[in-house]
Design an enzyme around this catalytic site. Structure first.
Site, PDB file in Angstrom:
ATOM      1  CB  THR A   4      46.328  33.085  43.363  1.00 51.03           C
ATOM      2  OG1 THR A   4      45.518  33.294  42.136  1.00 51.03           O
ATOM      3  CG2 THR A   4      47.394  34.023  42.857  1.00 51.03           C
ATOM      4  CG  ASP A  15      48.827  33.299  31.537  1.00 49.86           C
ATOM      5  OD1 ASP A  15      48.202  35.222  30.825  1.00 49.86           O
ATOM      6  OD2 ASP A  15      49.324  33.656  32.168  1.00 49.86           O
ATOM      7  CG  LEU A  42      38.632  42.154  58.539  1.00 55.24           C
ATOM      8  CD1 LEU A  42      39.695  42.877  59.160  1.00 55.24           C
ATOM      9  CD2 LEU A  42      37.244  43.413  58.799  1.00 55.24           C
ATOM     10  CE1 TYR A  71      41.336  43.767  42.676  1.00 56.85           C
ATOM     11  CE2 TYR A  71      40.251  44.784  44.391  1.00 56.85           C
ATOM     12  CZ  TYR A  71      40.275  43.925  43.141  1.00 56.85           C
ATOM     13  OH  TYR A  71      39.424  42.746  43.863  1.00 56.85           O
ATOM     14  CE  LYS A 106      39.052  43.514  40.160  1.00 57.05           C
ATOM     15  NZ  LYS A 106      38.516  41.772  40.038  1.00 57.05           N
ATOM     16  CG  ASP A 165      42.937  29.301  37.891  1.00 60.24           C
ATOM     17  OD1 ASP A 165      44.167  29.682  37.989  1.00 60.24           O
ATOM     18  OD2 ASP A 165      42.217  30.074  39.021  1.00 60.24           O
ATOM     19  CB  SER A 177      36.280  45.591  43.141  1.00 62.94           C
ATOM     20  OG  SER A 177      36.504  45.800  44.733  1.00 62.94           O
TER      21      SER A 177
END
Length: 203
Positions: free
Chosen positions: A35, A51, A190, A141, A145, A31, A117
């Site tokens: 984030t 990376d 959400l 996005y 994916k 990682d 996703s």
């Protein structure tokens, strides 16, 4: 089995690392901590700060830890941002995933689980959405994916690289033991937004 978890210091990745440990696997977290949180990685788990755009280092780590499989979570994941900055998502998501596939191929690794996703489906044509639902992403996005899934399909055909793509919707909750401490940064899904509003963090 030694499993390299890219993005393993992030929200979903850290929970997968915990489950891998519980089930007798040896996770190695890879990682860049852009984030994710180092605190989300258990002390007994190896954390490699690196990376996915550094293919040479990826290959080095895969060899050093004798990796058997990869679970790939390292990506940019904000739908709105993807529409405003597609270049970033082309580089981080598409090129980043290709870097991992190339490093795996060079290292003789033949198994990958990919964090995809539900955004690949676009607007539902029927409910509930199942795996046979047509794919037609309506944001960049989701497009990235789906393209990565297609790349993996070709790597499977050409190089025998077996893959699974997880097309989840809203992943929510934390481990009940409370071992994972890292809070998700700037959540855009959400349920985190609802919880932040309920707790007074945001309007």
């Amino acid at each position: 089995m030694n499993v390299l978890v890219t993005g393993g210091a992030g929200y979903i990745g850290s929970h997968v690392v915990e489950e891998l440990q519980k089930n007798g696997f040896t996770p190695i977290v890879y990682d860049n901590l852009s984030t994710g949180h180092a605190a989300a990685v258990p002390e007994e788990v190896q954390l490699v700060e690196g990376d996915i755009h550094d293919v040479a280092f990826l290959k080095h780590i895969m060899g050093q830890f004798e990796i058997d499989a990869v679970i790939h979570f390292a990506a940019s994941s904000l739908v709105g941002e993807s529409m405003e900055n597609p270049d970033k998502y082309s580089i981080n998501n598409i090129q980043g995933a290709l870097n991992i596939l190339m490093a795996m191929s060079a290292s003789g690794i033949r198994h990958i689980v990919f964090s995809s996703s539900a955004a690949v489906y676009g607007m539902p044509e029927y409910l509930p959405v199942d795996e046979k639902h047509p794919v037609n992403p309506i944001n960049y996005y989701g497009f990235t994916k789906l393209e990565i899934e297609r790349f993996m399909e070709w790597y499977d055909r050409l190089k025998g690289m077996r893959y699974v793509a997880l097309r989840y919707f809203n992943a929510v909750g934390y481990d009940t033991a409370g071992d994972i401490r890292g809070k998700e940064r700037n959540p855009q899904n959400l349920l985190p937004i609802i919880m932040e509003a309920a707790s007074g963090v945001r309007e």
